[in-house]
Design a protein around this motif. Structure first.
Motif, PDB file in Angstrom:
ATOM      1  N   ILE A   1       2.217  29.424   1.553  1.00  0.00           N
ATOM      2  CA  ILE A   1       3.532  29.886   2.007  1.00  0.00           C
ATOM      3  C   ILE A   1       3.405  30.502   3.395  1.00  0.00           C
ATOM      4  CG2 ILE A   1       5.411  31.514   1.591  1.00  0.00           C
ATOM      5  CD1 ILE A   1       4.843  31.168  -1.408  1.00  0.00           C
ATOM      6  N   ASP A   2       4.179  29.979   4.312  1.00  0.00           N
ATOM      7  CA  ASP A   2       4.201  30.475   5.686  1.00  0.00           C
ATOM      8  C   ASP A   2       5.184  31.645   5.776  1.00  0.00           C
ATOM      9  OD1 ASP A   2       5.852  30.094   8.493  1.00  0.00           O
ATOM     10  OD2 ASP A   2       3.678  29.848   8.740  1.00  0.00           O
ATOM     11  N   ARG A   3       4.746  32.754   6.339  1.00  0.00           N
ATOM     12  CA  ARG A   3       5.575  33.961   6.408  1.00  0.00           C
ATOM     13  C   ARG A   3       6.897  33.705   7.137  1.00  0.00           C
ATOM     14  NH1 ARG A   3       4.750  39.315   5.579  1.00  0.00           N
ATOM     15  NH2 ARG A   3       6.236  40.685   6.590  1.00  0.00           N
ATOM     16  N   LYS A   4       6.863  33.014   8.267  1.00  0.00           N
ATOM     17  CA  LYS A   4       8.078  32.753   9.043  1.00  0.00           C
ATOM     18  C   LYS A   4       9.069  31.909   8.234  1.00  0.00           C
ATOM     19  CE  LYS A   4       9.632  31.035  13.479  1.00  0.00           C
ATOM     20  NZ  LYS A   4       9.911  32.048  14.462  1.00  0.00           N
TER      21      LYS A   4
ATOM     22  N   ALA B   1       9.211  31.719   4.935  1.00  0.00           N
ATOM     23  CA  ALA B   1       9.697  32.563   3.842  1.00  0.00           C
ATOM     24  C   ALA B   1      10.770  33.537   4.350  1.00  0.00           C
ATOM     25  CB  ALA B   1       8.550  33.321   3.202  1.00  0.00           C
ATOM     26  N   GLU B   2      10.570  34.098   5.528  1.00  0.00           N
ATOM     27  CA  GLU B   2      11.556  35.018   6.100  1.00  0.00           C
ATOM     28  C   GLU B   2      12.869  34.296   6.404  1.00  0.00           C
ATOM     29  OE1 GLU B   2       9.459  36.761   9.391  1.00  0.00           O
ATOM     30  OE2 GLU B   2       8.464  38.243   8.108  1.00  0.00           O
TER      31      GLU B   2
END
Length: 135
Positions: free
Chosen positions: A121-124, A126-127
């Motif tokens: 899962i990529d933080r950006k 997910a945000e």
């Protein structure tokens, strides 16, 4: 401003009730704001509300998709906005108030899905998903 929150399951031929509707059995004169109105559930919801007599403002990112939803439905108007942008929600509310003078019903349908395996899962990403779906 008074808004009613509705949790609906809409299928062709569905019947639903809004406070005050019992007297008239229509939604005539009601103003509805639907986010994510360009496709899928948002499109079906817009069509159902318009068929019941409501004036509907659909909001979404794609002018083309919104136009497809509104096509042939004189009670449906569109407003292009990416709801993750800071003033987009306020602009959509302002557009509805300018068009109808009130908002009776809000359907917060805008959402995106970005599936990924847990460890990838990529933080950006997910945000972005949280900003669209929850904020």
């Amino acid at each position: 401003m008074l808004c009613h929150l509705l949790f609906l399951t809409l299928t062709p031929g569905s019947r639903f009730s809004v406070p005050g509707m019992e007297e008239t059995n229509t939604l005539d004169g009601r103003a509805v704001l639907i986010t994510g109105g360009g496709t899928g559930i948002g499109r079906a919801t817009a069509h159902q509300f318009a068929a019941m007599g409501a004036e509907v403002l659909i909001v979404g990112r794609s002018a083309e998709r919104l136009a497809e939803t509104a096509e042939g439905h004189r009670r449906i108007r569109s407003f292009v906005a990416a709801l993750t942008e800071s003033n987009a929600s306020a602009a959509a509310v302002t557009a509805a108030l300018e068009a109808y003078g009130r908002i009776d019903i809000v359907v917060n349908n805008a959402a995106i899905t970005r599936p990924a395996p847990l460890g990838e899962i990529d933080r950006k990403v997910a945000e972005e998903q949280l900003a669209t779906n929850l904020l």
